[in-house]
Design a protein around this motif. Structure first.
Motif, PDB file in Angstrom:
ATOM      1  N   THR A  77       0.665  -1.306  -0.320  1.00 27.18           N
ATOM      2  CA  THR A  77       0.427  -0.340   0.329  1.00 27.18           C
ATOM      3  C   THR A  77       0.907   1.200  -0.336  1.00 27.18           C
ATOM      4  N   PHE A  78       2.462   1.224  -0.114  1.00 28.32           N
ATOM      5  CA  PHE A  78       3.100   2.399   0.423  1.00 28.32           C
ATOM      6  C   PHE A  78       3.106   2.652  -1.413  1.00 28.32           C
ATOM      7  N   LYS A  79       2.792   3.683  -1.593  1.00 28.88           N
ATOM      8  CA  LYS A  79       2.825   4.588  -2.166  1.00 28.88           C
ATOM      9  C   LYS A  79       3.618   4.716  -3.205  1.00 28.88           C
ATOM     10  N   ASN A  80       5.254   4.794  -3.214  1.00 30.78           N
ATOM     11  CA  ASN A  80       6.275   4.659  -3.240  1.00 30.78           C
ATOM     12  C   ASN A  80       6.607   3.641  -3.368  1.00 30.78           C
ATOM     13  N   LEU A 112       1.045 -10.832 -11.085  1.00 28.88           N
ATOM     14  CA  LEU A 112       1.568 -11.689 -10.336  1.00 28.88           C
ATOM     15  C   LEU A 112       0.409 -12.865 -10.106  1.00 28.88           C
ATOM     16  N   PRO A 113       0.172 -14.268 -10.125  1.00 25.49           N
ATOM     17  CA  PRO A 113      -0.974 -14.649  -9.835  1.00 25.49           C
ATOM     18  C   PRO A 113      -1.410 -14.832  -7.809  1.00 25.49           C
ATOM     19  N   LEU A 114      -2.424 -14.246  -8.861  1.00 28.68           N
ATOM     20  CA  LEU A 114      -3.187 -13.373  -7.168  1.00 28.68           C
ATOM     21  C   LEU A 114      -3.177 -15.196  -6.191  1.00 28.68           C
ATOM     22  N   GLU A 115      -4.054 -16.213  -6.864  1.00 27.65           N
ATOM     23  CA  GLU A 115      -3.869 -17.299  -6.517  1.00 27.65           C
ATOM     24  C   GLU A 115      -2.750 -17.874  -5.921  1.00 27.65           C
ATOM     25  N   LYS A 116      -1.302 -17.007  -5.729  1.00 27.58           N
ATOM     26  CA  LYS A 116      -0.467 -17.494  -5.111  1.00 27.58           C
ATOM     27  C   LYS A 116       0.297 -16.707  -3.920  1.00 27.58           C
ATOM     28  N   MET A 117      -1.038 -15.826  -3.849  1.00 29.78           N
ATOM     29  CA  MET A 117      -0.941 -14.613  -3.025  1.00 29.78           C
ATOM     30  C   MET A 117      -1.334 -14.975  -1.347  1.00 29.78           C
ATOM     31  N   VAL A 118      -1.117 -14.759   0.292  1.00 31.71           N
ATOM     32  CA  VAL A 118      -1.521 -14.844   0.942  1.00 31.71           C
ATOM     33  C   VAL A 118      -1.640 -13.376   2.166  1.00 31.71           C
ATOM     34  N   LEU A 119      -2.324 -12.985   2.643  1.00 32.13           N
ATOM     35  CA  LEU A 119      -2.802 -12.009   3.388  1.00 32.13           C
ATOM     36  C   LEU A 119      -1.692 -12.031   4.355  1.00 32.13           C
ATOM     37  N   GLU A 120      -0.458 -10.904   4.740  1.00 27.15           N
ATOM     38  CA  GLU A 120       0.110 -10.490   5.997  1.00 27.15           C
ATOM     39  C   GLU A 120       0.028  -9.485   6.491  1.00 27.15           C
ATOM     40  N   THR A 121       0.170  -9.674   8.269  1.00 22.83           N
ATOM     41  CA  THR A 121       0.313  -7.885   8.321  1.00 22.83           C
ATOM     42  C   THR A 121       1.836  -7.993   9.320  1.00 22.83           C
ATOM     43  N   TYR A 153       4.542  -4.239  12.560  1.00 29.85           N
ATOM     44  CA  TYR A 153       5.935  -3.433  11.862  1.00 29.85           C
ATOM     45  C   TYR A 153       4.914  -3.630  10.092  1.00 29.85           C
ATOM     46  N   LEU A 154       5.605  -2.749   9.660  1.00 22.37           N
ATOM     47  CA  LEU A 154       5.335  -2.690   8.616  1.00 22.37           C
ATOM     48  C   LEU A 154       3.854  -2.355   8.631  1.00 22.37           C
ATOM     49  N   ALA A 155       2.902  -1.155   8.971  1.00 21.37           N
ATOM     50  CA  ALA A 155       1.298  -1.209   9.009  1.00 21.37           C
ATOM     51  C   ALA A 155       1.004  -0.422   7.496  1.00 21.37           C
ATOM     52  N   PRO A 156       0.042  -0.688   7.136  1.00 20.86           N
ATOM     53  CA  PRO A 156      -0.589  -0.202   5.408  1.00 20.86           C
ATOM     54  C   PRO A 156      -0.731   0.822   5.291  1.00 20.86           C
ATOM     55  N   THR A 157      -1.213   1.884   4.931  1.00 16.70           N
ATOM     56  CA  THR A 157      -1.395   3.071   3.943  1.00 16.70           C
ATOM     57  C   THR A 157      -2.775   2.575   4.603  1.00 16.70           C
ATOM     58  N   PRO A 158      -3.452   3.849   5.428  1.00 14.15           N
ATOM     59  CA  PRO A 158      -3.591   4.971   6.707  1.00 14.15           C
ATOM     60  C   PRO A 158      -3.209   4.235   7.277  1.00 14.15           C
ATOM     61  N   LYS A 159      -2.249   3.682   7.690  1.00 16.89           N
ATOM     62  CA  LYS A 159      -2.258   3.382   9.262  1.00 16.89           C
ATOM     63  C   LYS A 159      -0.844   3.264   9.127  1.00 16.89           C
ATOM     64  N   ARG A 160      -0.603   3.750   8.186  1.00 16.58           N
ATOM     65  CA  ARG A 160       1.321   4.116   8.130  1.00 16.58           C
ATOM     66  C   ARG A 160       2.407   5.001   9.291  1.00 16.58           C
ATOM     67  N   TYR A 174      -7.125  -3.040   5.226  1.00 18.41           N
ATOM     68  CA  TYR A 174      -6.274  -2.087   3.796  1.00 18.41           C
ATOM     69  C   TYR A 174      -5.751  -2.980   2.936  1.00 18.41           C
ATOM     70  N   THR A 175      -4.901  -3.711   3.695  1.00 18.39           N
ATOM     71  CA  THR A 175      -3.780  -4.200   2.093  1.00 18.39           C
ATOM     72  C   THR A 175      -4.302  -5.012   1.123  1.00 18.39           C
ATOM     73  N   ALA A 176      -5.463  -5.534   2.283  1.00 20.87           N
ATOM     74  CA  ALA A 176      -6.789  -6.532   0.695  1.00 20.87           C
ATOM     75  C   ALA A 176      -7.701  -5.460   0.069  1.00 20.87           C
ATOM     76  N   GLN A 177      -7.994  -4.303   0.810  1.00 22.40           N
ATOM     77  CA  GLN A 177      -8.239  -3.383  -0.366  1.00 22.40           C
ATOM     78  C   GLN A 177      -7.458  -3.292  -1.850  1.00 22.40           C
ATOM     79  N   LYS A 178      -6.324  -2.759  -1.193  1.00 22.42           N
ATOM     80  CA  LYS A 178      -5.728  -2.448  -2.166  1.00 22.42           C
ATOM     81  C   LYS A 178      -4.947  -3.786  -3.161  1.00 22.42           C
ATOM     82  N   LEU A 179      -5.066  -5.064  -3.277  1.00 18.90           N
ATOM     83  CA  LEU A 179      -5.154  -6.096  -4.218  1.00 18.90           C
ATOM     84  C   LEU A 179      -6.592  -6.056  -4.876  1.00 18.90           C
ATOM     85  N   ALA A 180      -7.671  -6.202  -3.934  1.00 21.08           N
ATOM     86  CA  ALA A 180      -8.678  -6.037  -5.101  1.00 21.08           C
ATOM     87  C   ALA A 180      -9.078  -4.605  -6.386  1.00 21.08           C
ATOM     88  N   ASP A 181      -8.261  -3.682  -5.882  1.00 22.61           N
ATOM     89  CA  ASP A 181      -8.331  -2.316  -6.777  1.00 22.61           C
ATOM     90  C   ASP A 181      -7.282  -2.567  -7.595  1.00 22.61           C
TER      91      ASP A 181
END
Length: 165
Positions: free
Chosen positions: A90-93, A103-112, A116-123, A134-141
């Motif tokens: 989720t980090f802008k830069n 990369l294939p979504l089917e080979k991804m898992v979400l993790e926190t 550490y490394l809080a996603p935007t907007p909680k960075r 927030y990470t899930a929403q970024k993947l959805a986008d």
């Protein structure tokens, strides 16, 4: 089996010991038929080489906090691994979002990676599991899918990987 791997960020003084430890963890993972979580920091080439050497068809796991290139991600997937997608996506830069899109979504898992490394907007704040949305929403986008589709796909992937029915 747990998190293992290579970290050359702070020091390269103990590279050989780290490599020996990673190999040992790979062998334990294969013996007990459980996935490993790979920590990688400034060590991608060595990490992928060791995974390749240890791979006998039974080694699997997650590249924790994936932030590599498309080619590195594809190589990890070819070696039987999944990609851990966390707050850095989720980090802008950071550019991880652009890489993940290829990369294939089917080979991804979400993790926190909490705390550490809080996603935007909680960075900048202490990360916690509630922020995974927030990470899930970024993947959805990125993939043009609904949050529910991301949840279902990544949850099923995690269940398969960890043998959860």
């Amino acid at each position: 089996v747990g998190e293992t791997g290579l970290d050359y960020y702070w020091s390269t003084e103990y590279k050989q010991q780290q490599k020996q430890s990673l190999r040992a963890h790979c062998r334990v993972a294969k013996a007990v038929q459980k996935p490993i979580i790979i920590h990688n920091r400034e060590s991608t080439e060595d990490m992928l080489a060791i995974i390749d050497e240890e791979q006998d068809g039974s080694l699997t796991g997650i590249w924790h906090c994936f932030n590599g290139t498309v080619e590195e991600g594809q190589r990890a997937i070819e070696l039987g691994f999944h990609l851990g997608i966390g707050g850095v996506t989720t980090f802008k830069n950071a550019g991880v979002d652009k890489t993940v899109a290829h990369l294939p979504l089917e080979k991804m898992v979400l993790e926190t990676d909490a705390p550490y490394l809080a996603p935007t907007p909680k960075r900048g704040k202490r990360n916690e599991p509630a922020f995974i949305k927030y990470t899930a929403q970024k993947l959805a986008d990125i993939f043009g899918l609904s949050l529910q589709e991301i949840d279902e796909t990544t949850t099923e992937t995690a269940k398969r990987l960890f043998g959860i029915s």
